[in-house]
Structures are given as C-alpha cells and as structure tokens.
Design a protein around this motif. Sequence first.
Motif, short mmCIF file in Angstrom:
data_model
loop_
_atom_site.label_atom_id
_atom_site.label_comp_id
_atom_site.label_asym_id
_atom_site.label_seq_id
_atom_site.Cartn_x
_atom_site.Cartn_y
_atom_site.Cartn_z
N UNK A 100 46.97 38.36 47.81
CA UNK A 100 46.02 37.38 48.34
C UNK A 100 45.02 38.10 49.24
N UNK A 101 43.77 37.65 49.19
CA UNK A 101 42.73 38.23 50.02
C UNK A 101 41.83 37.13 50.53
N UNK A 111 40.37 31.79 50.39
CA UNK A 111 41.18 32.91 49.94
C UNK A 111 41.25 32.91 48.41
N UNK A 112 41.55 34.06 47.86
CA UNK A 112 41.87 34.16 46.44
C UNK A 112 43.25 34.77 46.30
N UNK A 124 41.18 26.93 49.48
CA UNK A 124 40.66 26.59 50.81
C UNK A 124 41.82 26.09 51.66
N UNK A 125 41.99 26.68 52.84
CA UNK A 125 43.09 26.35 53.74
C UNK A 125 42.61 25.45 54.88
N UNK A 126 43.40 24.42 55.16
CA UNK A 126 43.20 23.62 56.37
C UNK A 126 44.35 23.96 57.31
N UNK A 152 44.83 42.75 44.89
CA UNK A 152 43.47 42.22 44.74
C UNK A 152 42.79 42.21 46.09
N UNK A 153 41.54 42.66 46.13
CA UNK A 153 40.79 42.66 47.38
C UNK A 153 39.33 42.33 47.15
#
Length: 303
Positions: A100-101, A111-112, A124-126, A152-153
């Motif tokens: 995760x990045x 994030x992906x 999308x984080x809340x 992954x970056x």
Amino acid sequence: MPRFLRLIINVIVLGALLLISQQVWAQDWRPVRGGIPFGISGMALIEEQKNTLDFLIVHDNKKPNQGRLAIISIKGQNQPEYFPLNWPNNIELPIDLESITSVPEKTKLSFIALSSSGKAYYIRLNPANKTILVLKEFNLPGIIPGNNFEAFGLQNIDGELVAIWAHRGEAEKPATIFWGVFDLAKYQISLTGSTNLKVPFPSGNVRHISDLKLDPVGIVYITSASDAGDDGPFQSAVYVAGYLGLHGNKIVWRQNPQLVPLYRSNYHKIEGIELVPGAEGGVVVGTDDENLGSYVYILGGSS
C-alpha cells in the motif's frame, strides 16, 4: 567499604542499568498482533503528529472472515494500538493484499493498495470514523503469468506522478522492478521500463523484494525477506536499490551496483516499509512473522 561510598556506587550502577535498559527498549521491535491473519504485508503513513505516528496497513488474507486493512497508531514509546477496518460491502473482497502507498496529494488520505495478482484499489480513508471508500479498481499493465507482486510505490517527481512496482522473485529467480507514469484521472499506468534485481542477503528461500518505497528525489528503498515456514526462522534486510528520475520526458532507472544492507534482521520477516520524514521520523518497517504475528520497528527513530 563506607556506607556512603557503597550508596554512591549503587546509585551509579542503577543509573547505568536504567539507561541501558531504556536504550535497549527503545530499539526493541514492538508487537502489533499475534497470529497469521495479522501479519503486515504493507504500510503507509496516514499522519505524523508530535509523538504519534498513524499508519494504514494491509493484510495478505484470503478468507472472507479475515481483515484486509487496519490502522495502527504508535504513540511515543507505547505499544502500537490496532484498529481493524471493514471492507465496503459493495466491493468484492480483495485476495492477498501485499502493498500500500499513499497518493501524493493535498488531502493525504488517499491510498492505493495492491494485491499479488496485480489488481489495485484506489482507496479514500476517513480516519475520524475509521471507514474506507474504494474509489476505483484497476490492473497493473504488462502482467504476465507467474507474476507475484509484493511492492508498489508512487511519488511526484519533476511534475510527473511516477509509479514503481515489483514482482518479488524467489531464491535464484530475481525480482523484477517495473516503472511508469500514472495518469490518476484515467487510473492508467503507462509502463515504460523494467529491470531485474537480486539481493546478497538473505539467501536461500528469499523474496528479493518484499516491499518498496520511493522518496521525493527518486531514491528507491526496498526490503527483502526469507522464511523457512510459518514458525521461521526469518531473515530480512533493507536496501537502497537505485534511483528513478526524469531525463527530458523519459523515466531513467539507475540501479545500485553494490547493494549495501542498511539494516538486517535474523528474527523477523519484513514485508512493509514506510519513510517518515522529520526530526522524529525514520524508516519504519512492519513484519509478517506468520504464526508469530506482526511487529513494527523504527530505524533511526527518536528514542
């Protein structure tokens, strides 16, 4: 020996022992959760506040009743707090999330996450109510049979959003690093190059790249890991793999010809890495120690 002199000696010895124990404790790995379902296979910084670091982590679980993401919070010298997140009911559960990045943008809450098959999830984080929204699912370009992606970056470099990812490799088979330009509006990555890489340590059943991160000037940090089974023993290392930058309109890769272990462990299987800037930051790593659960460690962090 006079009583006063004995007291002074005792105080000095006790002070030295306390100092040593504090230094050793500050260098300790911090347990997160026990058991295979709680291994850390990737991590990304959510927020850095004074004396507190919050990370979004992924688990490489495959069963329906197992978690996929969680937040861990590290406050000072305390043990990490763990907050599981629910995957949205309207999106099929991912299988085997491995990295995760964060997405470089002003909100810092996108994030992906990437699965081993090459399927990616734009999230999308809340953080206030600890929920996530999956904005888009897409696949990496150029996937071939046998690819097993663990890294992954993303990074903004000279005005371009550059993506880098890696097939892990194993034993005598090298890892493969891929890179390209990411069009976030179209959720498309244009693959522009690749190269193979093998690390000198660990040896044996090694995954040459178990995670990576790309810093703002294009330096690529990788982790490597090996294990002999669910109970170990484990070995890991952290390296600078090379440099990724723009030359004109072309992404240029310059591989490090002499890989130097910046850190090594003979006890943990590092599968997550994050770069935390600032006076209280450091290179933060997380582990998937199978039956032994997960741990985090801050290389160069404040004690």
